[in-house]
Design a protein around this motif. Structure first.
Motif, PDB file in Angstrom:
ATOM      1  N   MET A   1      -3.329   3.932   7.627  1.00 47.77           N
ATOM      2  CA  MET A   1      -1.881   4.165   7.733  1.00 47.77           C
ATOM      3  C   MET A   1      -1.127   2.959   7.183  1.00 47.77           C
ATOM      4  O   MET A   1      -1.472   1.826   7.489  1.00 47.77           O
ATOM      5  CB  MET A   1      -1.478   4.367   9.191  1.00 47.77           C
ATOM      6  CG  MET A   1      -2.178   5.506   9.894  1.00 47.77           C
ATOM      7  SD  MET A   1      -1.541   7.117   9.391  1.00 47.77           S
ATOM      8  CE  MET A   1      -0.065   7.216  10.395  1.00 47.77           C
ATOM      9  N   ALA A   2      -0.130   3.208   6.382  1.00 46.21           N
ATOM     10  CA  ALA A   2       0.662   2.110   5.813  1.00 46.21           C
ATOM     11  C   ALA A   2       2.136   2.288   6.159  1.00 46.21           C
ATOM     12  O   ALA A   2       2.641   3.413   6.194  1.00 46.21           O
ATOM     13  CB  ALA A   2       0.484   2.055   4.303  1.00 46.21           C
ATOM     14  N   LEU A   5       5.427  -0.524   1.278  1.00 45.69           N
ATOM     15  CA  LEU A   5       4.996  -0.313  -0.105  1.00 45.69           C
ATOM     16  C   LEU A   5       5.794  -1.234  -1.023  1.00 45.69           C
ATOM     17  O   LEU A   5       7.022  -1.264  -0.958  1.00 45.69           O
ATOM     18  CB  LEU A   5       5.249   1.148  -0.510  1.00 45.69           C
ATOM     19  CG  LEU A   5       5.010   1.489  -1.984  1.00 45.69           C
ATOM     20  CD1 LEU A   5       3.518   1.698  -2.236  1.00 45.69           C
ATOM     21  CD2 LEU A   5       5.771   2.755  -2.374  1.00 45.69           C
ATOM     22  N   ARG A  24      12.863   4.490  -9.499  1.00 43.02           N
ATOM     23  CA  ARG A  24      13.151   5.793  -8.881  1.00 43.02           C
ATOM     24  C   ARG A  24      12.153   6.107  -7.771  1.00 43.02           C
ATOM     25  O   ARG A  24      12.509   6.713  -6.760  1.00 43.02           O
ATOM     26  CB  ARG A  24      13.135   6.922  -9.926  1.00 43.02           C
ATOM     27  CG  ARG A  24      14.123   6.773 -11.037  1.00 43.02           C
ATOM     28  CD  ARG A  24      15.546   6.544 -10.582  1.00 43.02           C
ATOM     29  NE  ARG A  24      16.180   7.727 -10.012  1.00 43.02           N
ATOM     30  CZ  ARG A  24      17.440   7.781  -9.595  1.00 43.02           C
ATOM     31  NH1 ARG A  24      18.215   6.693  -9.675  1.00 43.02           N
ATOM     32  NH2 ARG A  24      17.942   8.887  -9.108  1.00 43.02           N
ATOM     33  N   LEU A  25      10.913   5.702  -7.963  1.00 45.91           N
ATOM     34  CA  LEU A  25       9.928   5.933  -6.898  1.00 45.91           C
ATOM     35  C   LEU A  25      10.285   5.123  -5.656  1.00 45.91           C
ATOM     36  O   LEU A  25      10.225   5.642  -4.533  1.00 45.91           O
ATOM     37  CB  LEU A  25       8.525   5.569  -7.387  1.00 45.91           C
ATOM     38  CG  LEU A  25       7.440   5.783  -6.338  1.00 45.91           C
ATOM     39  CD1 LEU A  25       6.311   6.664  -6.876  1.00 45.91           C
ATOM     40  CD2 LEU A  25       6.869   4.465  -5.833  1.00 45.91           C
ATOM     41  N   GLY A  28      13.059   6.881  -3.977  1.00 43.50           N
ATOM     42  CA  GLY A  28      12.572   8.087  -3.299  1.00 43.50           C
ATOM     43  C   GLY A  28      11.912   7.756  -1.976  1.00 43.50           C
ATOM     44  O   GLY A  28      12.095   8.456  -0.974  1.00 43.50           O
ATOM     45  N   CYS A  29      11.128   6.675  -1.970  1.00 46.92           N
ATOM     46  CA  CYS A  29      10.471   6.250  -0.724  1.00 46.92           C
ATOM     47  C   CYS A  29      11.518   5.813   0.295  1.00 46.92           C
ATOM     48  O   CYS A  29      11.418   6.128   1.477  1.00 46.92           O
ATOM     49  CB  CYS A  29       9.491   5.115  -1.003  1.00 46.92           C
ATOM     50  SG  CYS A  29       8.011   5.669  -1.870  1.00 46.92           S
ATOM     51  N   VAL A  31      14.623   6.740   0.665  1.00 46.78           N
ATOM     52  CA  VAL A  31      15.412   7.822   1.259  1.00 46.78           C
ATOM     53  C   VAL A  31      14.544   8.829   2.012  1.00 46.78           C
ATOM     54  O   VAL A  31      15.069   9.716   2.679  1.00 46.78           O
ATOM     55  CB  VAL A  31      16.257   8.579   0.193  1.00 46.78           C
ATOM     56  CG1 VAL A  31      17.192   7.625  -0.512  1.00 46.78           C
ATOM     57  CG2 VAL A  31      15.374   9.322  -0.794  1.00 46.78           C
ATOM     58  N   SER A  32      13.233   8.695   1.899  1.00 46.30           N
ATOM     59  CA  SER A  32      12.345   9.707   2.490  1.00 46.30           C
ATOM     60  C   SER A  32      12.387   9.718   4.006  1.00 46.30           C
ATOM     61  O   SER A  32      12.127  10.743   4.637  1.00 46.30           O
ATOM     62  CB  SER A  32      10.901   9.457   2.042  1.00 46.30           C
ATOM     63  OG  SER A  32      10.406   8.256   2.639  1.00 46.30           O
ATOM     64  N   ILE A  34      10.236   8.290   5.543  1.00 48.00           N
ATOM     65  CA  ILE A  34       8.806   8.177   5.870  1.00 48.00           C
ATOM     66  C   ILE A  34       8.287   6.791   5.482  1.00 48.00           C
ATOM     67  O   ILE A  34       7.534   6.168   6.209  1.00 48.00           O
ATOM     68  CB  ILE A  34       7.981   9.249   5.112  1.00 48.00           C
ATOM     69  CG1 ILE A  34       8.536  10.644   5.404  1.00 48.00           C
ATOM     70  CG2 ILE A  34       6.501   9.161   5.520  1.00 48.00           C
ATOM     71  CD1 ILE A  34       7.973  11.717   4.486  1.00 48.00           C
ATOM     72  N   MET A  35       8.682   6.329   4.301  1.00 49.35           N
ATOM     73  CA  MET A  35       8.217   5.032   3.786  1.00 49.35           C
ATOM     74  C   MET A  35       9.446   4.191   3.439  1.00 49.35           C
ATOM     75  O   MET A  35       9.689   3.849   2.291  1.00 49.35           O
ATOM     76  CB  MET A  35       7.318   5.265   2.561  1.00 49.35           C
ATOM     77  CG  MET A  35       6.711   4.020   1.948  1.00 49.35           C
ATOM     78  SD  MET A  35       5.817   2.952   3.064  1.00 49.35           S
ATOM     79  CE  MET A  35       4.214   3.733   3.117  1.00 49.35           C
ATOM     80  N   TYR A 113       3.275  -6.799   2.142  1.00 45.06           N
ATOM     81  CA  TYR A 113       3.304  -5.342   1.957  1.00 45.06           C
ATOM     82  C   TYR A 113       1.879  -4.801   1.921  1.00 45.06           C
ATOM     83  O   TYR A 113       1.005  -5.400   1.296  1.00 45.06           O
ATOM     84  CB  TYR A 113       4.067  -4.962   0.681  1.00 45.06           C
ATOM     85  CG  TYR A 113       5.564  -5.141   0.853  1.00 45.06           C
ATOM     86  CD1 TYR A 113       6.368  -4.069   1.216  1.00 45.06           C
ATOM     87  CD2 TYR A 113       6.150  -6.395   0.717  1.00 45.06           C
ATOM     88  CE1 TYR A 113       7.731  -4.244   1.426  1.00 45.06           C
ATOM     89  CE2 TYR A 113       7.506  -6.575   0.927  1.00 45.06           C
ATOM     90  CZ  TYR A 113       8.283  -5.497   1.286  1.00 45.06           C
ATOM     91  OH  TYR A 113       9.621  -5.676   1.513  1.00 45.06           O
ATOM     92  N   GLN A 114       1.685  -3.665   2.571  1.00 44.75           N
ATOM     93  CA  GLN A 114       0.322  -3.141   2.691  1.00 44.75           C
ATOM     94  C   GLN A 114      -0.184  -2.496   1.402  1.00 44.75           C
ATOM     95  O   GLN A 114      -1.347  -2.596   1.069  1.00 44.75           O
ATOM     96  CB  GLN A 114       0.278  -2.116   3.838  1.00 44.75           C
ATOM     97  CG  GLN A 114       0.384  -2.757   5.205  1.00 44.75           C
ATOM     98  CD  GLN A 114       0.708  -1.736   6.277  1.00 44.75           C
ATOM     99  OE1 GLN A 114       1.843  -1.303   6.425  1.00 44.75           O
ATOM    100  NE2 GLN A 114      -0.292  -1.341   7.028  1.00 44.75           N
ATOM    101  N   LEU A 115       0.709  -1.808   0.697  1.00 41.05           N
ATOM    102  CA  LEU A 115       0.311  -1.125  -0.539  1.00 41.05           C
ATOM    103  C   LEU A 115       1.103  -1.689  -1.716  1.00 41.05           C
ATOM    104  O   LEU A 115       2.283  -2.017  -1.559  1.00 41.05           O
ATOM    105  CB  LEU A 115       0.571   0.380  -0.446  1.00 41.05           C
ATOM    106  CG  LEU A 115      -0.026   1.142   0.747  1.00 41.05           C
ATOM    107  CD1 LEU A 115       0.418   2.613   0.697  1.00 41.05           C
ATOM    108  CD2 LEU A 115      -1.544   1.055   0.781  1.00 41.05           C
TER     109      LEU A 115
END
Lengths: 119, 99, 118
Positions: A1-2, A5, A24-25, A28-29, A31-32, A34-35, A113-115
């Motif tokens: 689990m991370a 990012l 953009r990625l 996206g993260c 506003v998700s 989630i991340m 940062y994990q990822l």
């Protein structure tokens, strides 16, 4: 689990879509919901994305500066390795709000940062 | 911390491996060479560069064999397969960074 | 066992990046890891139905088989639309999704992320 990012941008603006896609990625993260702990680190040619004075309309492309600004508007944090930018273009005006950092600080960022997702 | 750097491109497509050393710092640095990056293990002018930049170097055996080369034991590169690559990514190193 | 997320950003032909991504996914699945792949940019063609290379491995068929073994695959819809890749043209068992809903979740579930890109 991370829970975090780091988007590592190594490519400059407009020759390739990579830097824009990375910004953009990250957005996206962010506003998700989630991340949300996503940040951007600019190194190498990627530091050129933070330079003011870009005129993306000259090549009919969307603005990488605007993509970075969109991310910061959502409280996204952007780091830029100052040494890499200076090596390439000397003194340059950069987008307000971008954190200019040393390589030692960049390593600390990477470690926190994990990822890491390279663009 | 330990970082496994994933390299896919031919040695001459990288300006240098400075970014690997700069990103890795004093951490344990591994290099996973896939596709044309396996040629780091055979290019005379590039071999030393990656040996200097990484603590451990892993070469995807099938990619090197496909190109007609094999590792020389004295060079210190480790030939691996995909199951071993998975172990490196999932267990042996804390994170991966593609360059 | 852990969870691996592979982000693929290159297309299915002209280089072996997709083959590498699929081999890595298969090896991780075989070891019992959970594996998720996200196609971004040119990487969306990973799940295009009807791939029929004459001499090269058919990664579309490989992905379809791996999806049946538990590989979760999604690609970026915006990237698909930009390339004329329409919903309904994806391989069975895969998904045209988004960064916001799919990649973000995949990354949050992952222990490791591998970027396969040029």
């Amino acid at each position: 689990m991370a829970e975090s990012l780091l988007v590592l941008i190594t490519k400059g603006p407009y020759g390739l879509e990579e830097a824009f896609a990375g910004a953009r990625l990250a957005l996206g993260c962010k506003v998700s919901g989630i991340m949300e702990n996503a940040a951007i680190l600019l190194i190498g040619d990627g530091t050129l994305n933070a330079c003011m004075g870009q005129r993306s309309e000259a090549v009919g492309m969307p603005s990488n500066l605007a993509a970075l600004q969109d991310f910061m508007d959502l409280e996204g944090v952007i780091y830029c390795v100052e040494q890499d930018l200076h090596q390439r273009v000397g003194e340059a005006e950069v987008l307000e709000g971008v954190n200019m950092i040393t390589w030692d600080q960049a390593r600390e960022v990477i470690g926190s940062y994990q990822l890491v997702n390279t663009f | 911390m330990s970082i496994l750097f994933v390299l896919l491109k031919a040695p001459h497509e990288y300006h240098s491996l400075d970014a690997m050393a700069a990103l890795g710092g004093d951490d344990k640095i591994g290099a996973l060479l896939l596709e044309d990056a396996t040629l780091y293990a055979v290019f005379k002018d590039k071999k030393d560069e990656i040996v200097d930049a990484a603590d451990e170097i892993f070469v995807m055996g099938e990619d090197l064999q496909a190109r007609g080369f094999r590792l020389r034991p004295e060079d210190g590169f480790q030939e691996i397969d995909y199951p071993r690559a998975v172990d490196l990514i999932m267990e042996d190193y804390d994170k991966t960074i593609t360059l | 066992m852990g969870t691996l997320c592979i982000q693929l950003r290159t297309g299915t032909m002209m280089n072996m990046d997709t083959n590498v991504a699929v081999k890595l996914a298969k090896a991780a699945l075989d070891k019992g890891h959970k594996v998720m792949m996200f196609g971004y940019g040119e990487g969306v063609f990973l799940i295009k139905e009807g791939q029929d290379p004459k001499r090269f491995p058919n990664v579309g068929k490989e992905v379809e088989a791996l999806a049946k073994e538990g590989l979760e695959v999604a690609v970026c819809e915006t990237c698909c639309i930009a390339r004329g890749f329409k919903r309904g043209e994806e391989i069975s068992g895969t998904k045209i999704g988004s960064i916001t809903n799919d990649f973000s979740r995949m990354a949050s579930e992952a222990d490791r992320l591998v970027t396969i890109a040029r």
